[in-house]
Motif scaffolding. Structure first.
Motif, PDB file in Angstrom:
ATOM      1  N   LEU B 155       0.823  -1.208   0.000  1.00 22.80           N
ATOM      2  CA  LEU B 155       0.000   0.000   0.000  1.00 22.80           C
ATOM      3  C   LEU B 155       0.860   1.263   0.000  1.00 22.80           C
ATOM      4  O   LEU B 155       0.523   2.265  -0.636  1.00 22.80           O
ATOM      5  CB  LEU B 155      -0.920   0.016   1.236  1.00 22.80           C
ATOM      6  CG  LEU B 155      -2.118  -0.930   1.178  1.00 22.80           C
ATOM      7  CD1 LEU B 155      -2.806  -1.000   2.529  1.00 22.80           C
ATOM      8  CD2 LEU B 155      -3.116  -0.467   0.103  1.00 22.80           C
ATOM      9  N   ALA B 156       1.990   1.188   0.723  1.00 29.15           N
ATOM     10  CA  ALA B 156       2.876   2.354   0.823  1.00 29.15           C
ATOM     11  C   ALA B 156       3.606   2.621  -0.491  1.00 29.15           C
ATOM     12  O   ALA B 156       3.975   3.756  -0.791  1.00 29.15           O
ATOM     13  CB  ALA B 156       3.886   2.129   1.935  1.00 29.15           C
ATOM     14  N   GLU B 157       3.824   1.535  -1.257  1.00 29.36           N
ATOM     15  CA  GLU B 157       4.634   1.680  -2.478  1.00 29.36           C
ATOM     16  C   GLU B 157       3.791   1.827  -3.746  1.00 29.36           C
ATOM     17  O   GLU B 157       4.317   2.222  -4.780  1.00 29.36           O
ATOM     18  CB  GLU B 157       5.549   0.456  -2.630  1.00 29.36           C
ATOM     19  CG  GLU B 157       6.659   0.410  -1.580  1.00 29.36           C
ATOM     20  CD  GLU B 157       7.461  -0.876  -1.667  1.00 29.36           C
ATOM     21  OE1 GLU B 157       7.009  -1.816  -2.369  1.00 29.36           O
ATOM     22  OE2 GLU B 157       8.528  -0.943  -1.038  1.00 29.36           O
ATOM     23  N   ARG B 167       4.378   7.614  -6.979  1.00 31.93           N
ATOM     24  CA  ARG B 167       5.462   8.490  -7.452  1.00 31.93           C
ATOM     25  C   ARG B 167       6.759   8.279  -6.638  1.00 31.93           C
ATOM     26  O   ARG B 167       7.835   8.149  -7.208  1.00 31.93           O
ATOM     27  CB  ARG B 167       5.034   9.962  -7.367  1.00 31.93           C
ATOM     28  CG  ARG B 167       6.058  10.891  -8.013  1.00 31.93           C
ATOM     29  CD  ARG B 167       5.831  12.322  -7.632  1.00 31.93           C
ATOM     30  NE  ARG B 167       4.681  12.889  -8.336  1.00 31.93           N
ATOM     31  CZ  ARG B 167       4.633  14.161  -8.709  1.00 31.93           C
ATOM     32  NH1 ARG B 167       5.626  14.964  -8.473  1.00 31.93           N
ATOM     33  NH2 ARG B 167       3.567  14.637  -9.296  1.00 31.93           N
ATOM     34  N   ARG B 168       6.627   8.184  -5.297  1.00 31.17           N
ATOM     35  CA  ARG B 168       7.818   8.068  -4.447  1.00 31.17           C
ATOM     36  C   ARG B 168       8.568   6.758  -4.721  1.00 31.17           C
ATOM     37  O   ARG B 168       9.790   6.733  -4.874  1.00 31.17           O
ATOM     38  CB  ARG B 168       7.405   8.128  -2.962  1.00 31.17           C
ATOM     39  CG  ARG B 168       8.583   8.193  -2.000  1.00 31.17           C
ATOM     40  CD  ARG B 168       8.094   8.323  -0.561  1.00 31.17           C
ATOM     41  NE  ARG B 168       7.099   7.307  -0.217  1.00 31.17           N
ATOM     42  CZ  ARG B 168       7.416   6.061   0.111  1.00 31.17           C
ATOM     43  NH1 ARG B 168       8.679   5.685   0.140  1.00 31.17           N
ATOM     44  NH2 ARG B 168       6.470   5.198   0.411  1.00 31.17           N
ATOM     45  N   SER B 169       7.804   5.669  -4.814  1.00 28.34           N
ATOM     46  CA  SER B 169       8.448   4.369  -5.043  1.00 28.34           C
ATOM     47  C   SER B 169       9.082   4.323  -6.422  1.00 28.34           C
ATOM     48  O   SER B 169      10.176   3.777  -6.605  1.00 28.34           O
ATOM     49  CB  SER B 169       7.429   3.249  -4.916  1.00 28.34           C
ATOM     50  OG  SER B 169       6.927   3.211  -3.627  1.00 28.34           O
ATOM     51  N   PHE B 170       8.373   4.879  -7.400  1.00 25.65           N
ATOM     52  CA  PHE B 170       8.924   4.902  -8.757  1.00 25.65           C
ATOM     53  C   PHE B 170      10.238   5.684  -8.771  1.00 25.65           C
ATOM     54  O   PHE B 170      11.220   5.266  -9.373  1.00 25.65           O
ATOM     55  CB  PHE B 170       7.920   5.547  -9.718  1.00 25.65           C
ATOM     56  CG  PHE B 170       8.459   5.647 -11.122  1.00 25.65           C
ATOM     57  CD1 PHE B 170       8.365   4.567 -11.992  1.00 25.65           C
ATOM     58  CD2 PHE B 170       9.096   6.807 -11.571  1.00 25.65           C
ATOM     59  CE1 PHE B 170       8.886   4.663 -13.285  1.00 25.65           C
ATOM     60  CE2 PHE B 170       9.625   6.899 -12.839  1.00 25.65           C
ATOM     61  CZ  PHE B 170       9.507   5.827 -13.703  1.00 25.65           C
ATOM     62  N   ARG B 233       2.518   5.735 -11.347  1.00 22.65           N
ATOM     63  CA  ARG B 233       1.511   6.785 -11.609  1.00 22.65           C
ATOM     64  C   ARG B 233       2.106   8.097 -11.104  1.00 22.65           C
ATOM     65  O   ARG B 233       2.421   8.243  -9.928  1.00 22.65           O
ATOM     66  CB  ARG B 233       0.208   6.464 -10.876  1.00 22.65           C
ATOM     67  CG  ARG B 233      -0.913   7.408 -11.291  1.00 22.65           C
ATOM     68  CD  ARG B 233      -2.214   7.023 -10.640  1.00 22.65           C
ATOM     69  NE  ARG B 233      -3.251   8.014 -10.903  1.00 22.65           N
ATOM     70  CZ  ARG B 233      -4.353   8.124 -10.202  1.00 22.65           C
ATOM     71  NH1 ARG B 233      -4.567   7.298  -9.180  1.00 22.65           N
ATOM     72  NH2 ARG B 233      -5.260   9.044 -10.509  1.00 22.65           N
ATOM     73  N   TYR B 234       2.254   9.020 -12.018  1.00 22.79           N
ATOM     74  CA  TYR B 234       2.960  10.254 -11.683  1.00 22.79           C
ATOM     75  C   TYR B 234       2.018  11.310 -11.113  1.00 22.79           C
ATOM     76  O   TYR B 234       2.347  12.038 -10.201  1.00 22.79           O
ATOM     77  CB  TYR B 234       3.654  10.785 -12.939  1.00 22.79           C
ATOM     78  CG  TYR B 234       4.724  11.814 -12.653  1.00 22.79           C
ATOM     79  CD1 TYR B 234       5.891  11.440 -11.982  1.00 22.79           C
ATOM     80  CD2 TYR B 234       4.556  13.136 -13.050  1.00 22.79           C
ATOM     81  CE1 TYR B 234       6.862  12.384 -11.720  1.00 22.79           C
ATOM     82  CE2 TYR B 234       5.525  14.093 -12.785  1.00 22.79           C
ATOM     83  CZ  TYR B 234       6.685  13.705 -12.120  1.00 22.79           C
ATOM     84  OH  TYR B 234       7.651  14.625 -11.848  1.00 22.79           O
ATOM     85  N   GLY B 235       0.824  11.352 -11.642  1.00 23.09           N
ATOM     86  CA  GLY B 235      -0.171  12.342 -11.171  1.00 23.09           C
ATOM     87  C   GLY B 235      -1.548  11.847 -11.518  1.00 23.09           C
ATOM     88  O   GLY B 235      -1.747  10.640 -11.698  1.00 23.09           O
TER      89      GLY B 235
END
Lengths: 174, 336
Positions: B155-157, B167-170, B233-235
């Motif tokens: 869920l966090a990633e 976005r953060r995980s990517f 997913r960036y945005g």
């Protein structure tokens, strides 16, 4: 098979069910001499009338009948050979029949060897170089026959009367 | 004569070797009987002394009687010991004096020791069982925790709506991939995919339908990148894809195939069909030593891909624009 009418067919009731009531003053026990008096006078008459061999056979047969009755009354709860052995030892001592000690209990070959010290039938008798405990032979046979459902042969291999101070019996299957 | 008889009897009683019968007393029947008796007695005693308890005692009289009693006692004791060995600890000896006391004490102690051992064994068995149950429970709890942990990690990633990386995980994965690419010396490409006129879909079909469209696009991107690109997913309606280890020609081929697949796979709803297109900005990177080690570099690559995406939209949408990260050179694909 004897087809004569019976008067004395044995069961425990024929000897009296309430001995306490029968002998309130004298109690349950009597002298072993009285027992032997009965046994040896009976032997005397039987031997005189039928000969030694027949008298012995009658005594052995009576012993077997007594052994079976003894088993039914005192050993019916025994579930295996060790418990049967314990019961025999305990009841023989309690009833004053003798002190039973086993020397062999081979359940594979169904061979048993035991001694009876202070035997009710023969301890203290004069040394006659003879084995006389035929009633005991039958008695022990009656017990083992009842427990196993097999036909044992019991032989007295040593006797007080042959110089031992204990009677030794060997029970085997033919 | 009398002296020789007495001497003979004395030898029978004391001498280790068996003495010859005195010839001068050959006719003395009583002496023969005593001789034979004593010889048998010696033989019997020797048998007992050497452990042969079964030796038959064939003589009579008080001494023989005592010997037979001793023999019977020893044979019965042997039987009793066999019974104890077989586990019958109720055996007791009530004859033979001191020996009886020692035997009974030994059997009692053996019984107590074995009973104590059995109790300890039972306790240990119970403890082991309890421990086994506790371990099983703990393992079960740990498994539940690990499952929960994995769920939380996922869920966090990942993006809750589409299931791809957030976005953060990517960003973390992409940074690591750029470093690896720099070490190994292979190229990387980063694409930003934007759904054309997605706001209109949301406005006309509703946000829930919009969500379904996003999931449909995600599925299409995944099926187009079977070789193993990293998707995020960036945005709102923008996705990012990192394609490591491919030359520019192959990368463009794959990404443009993706664009075509979106255009050729309209989304069917209960109320109708939604036709969609995507604009894609692709930044192609040839890693250079020392340049890929920081976040500034990554952001600059994103910027390049963003510029390319802007160019794709300027070019009329539903197309792919490629920019070399170093040269910042436009290369439009998909517009006829």
């Amino acid at each position: 098979m004897n087809t004569l009418p019976r008067k004395y067919a044995f069961n425990w009731d024929v000897i009296g069910t309430d001995v306490q009531e029968a002998r309130p003053a004298l109690g349950l026990y009597t002298s072993f001499e009285v027992y032997r008096l009965l046994q040896f006078t009976l032997r005397d008459v039987l031997e005189s009338r039928y000969g030694t061999k027949a008298a012995d056979e009658i005594f052995r047969e009576a012993g077997t009948l007594a052994g079976k009755a003894f088993f039914e009354r005192y050993c019916a709860d025994a579930t295996d050979i060790p418990s049967l052995v314990k019961t025999i030892q305990q009841e023989f001592r309690t009833l004053g029949i003798g002190i039973v000690r086993f020397e062999k209990t081979d359940t594979k070959t169904m061979t048993f060897q035991l001694t009876v010290d202070e035997d009710l039938d023969c301890s203290g008798l004069p040394d006659t170089s003879d084995h006389i405990c035929v009633y005991d032979e039958g008695f022990i046979k009656g017990i083992f026959d009842s427990f196993t459902g097999k036909d044992f042969t019991v032989q007295e291999v040593d006797c007080w009367c042959s110089g031992a101070r204990t009677c030794r019996f060997k029970a085997t299957l033919p | 004569m009398q002296d020789s008889i007495l001497e003979h009897i004395e030898k029978l009683l004391h001498s280790p070797a068996l003495p010859e019968f005195p010839a001068e007393a050959d006719k003395e029947d009583k002496l023969h009987a005593i001789h034979n008796y004593l010889v048998t007695l010696r033989t019997t005693l020797n048998a007992f002394a050497t452990g042969d308890l079964q030796f038959p005692v064939d003589i009579h009289g008080v001494i023989a009687g005592r010997l037979k009693a001793l023999q019977a006692n020893l044979m019965h004791l042997t039987w009793q010991i066999q019974q104890v060995a077989a586990g019958d600890f109720t055996q007791r000896v009530d004859f033979m004096g001191e020996y009886a006391a020692a035997f009974n004490s030994m059997v009692t102690q053996l019984d107590n020791a074995l009973t104590s051992l059995r109790q300890k064994e039972e306790e240990l068995t119970k403890l082991t069982e309890a421990l086994r149950v506790e371990i099983a429970e703990k393992e079960e709890a740990l498994a539940v925790l690990r499952k929960k942990e994995a769920q939380f990690k996922h869920l966090a990633e990942h993006d809750a709506l589409t299931g791809v990386l957030n976005r953060r995980s990517f960003y973390e994965l992409a940074c690591a991939e750029f470093k690896r690419a720099e070490e190994k010396g292979y190229p990387c490409s980063l694409a930003i995919i934007d759904i054309d006129f997605f706001k209109q879909i949301n406005d006309t079909c509703g946000h829930l339908q919009g969500d379904d469209v996003l999931r449909h696009i995600t599925k299409t991107i995944k099926s187009s990148l079977r070789h193993g690109g990293i998707i995020g997913r960036y945005g709102g309606d923008e996705f990012v894809v990192l394609l490591p280890g491919l030359d520019l020609k192959t990368t463009k081929k794959i990404v443009d195939r993706l664009r075509k697949q979106v255009a050729q796979a309209p989304f069917k709803t209960s109320t109708g069909t939604i036709h969609m297109t995507v604009s894609i900005g692709l930044a192609h990177v040839m890693p250079q030593q020392g340049l890929c080690q920081d976040t500034i570099f990554f952001k600059s690559v994103i910027k390049t891909a963003d510029n390319a995406l802007y160019a794709a939209k300027e070019a009329g949408r539903n197309c792919l624009v490629t920019l070399s990260h170093c040269a910042q050179q436009d290369n439009v694909t998909g517009k006829e």
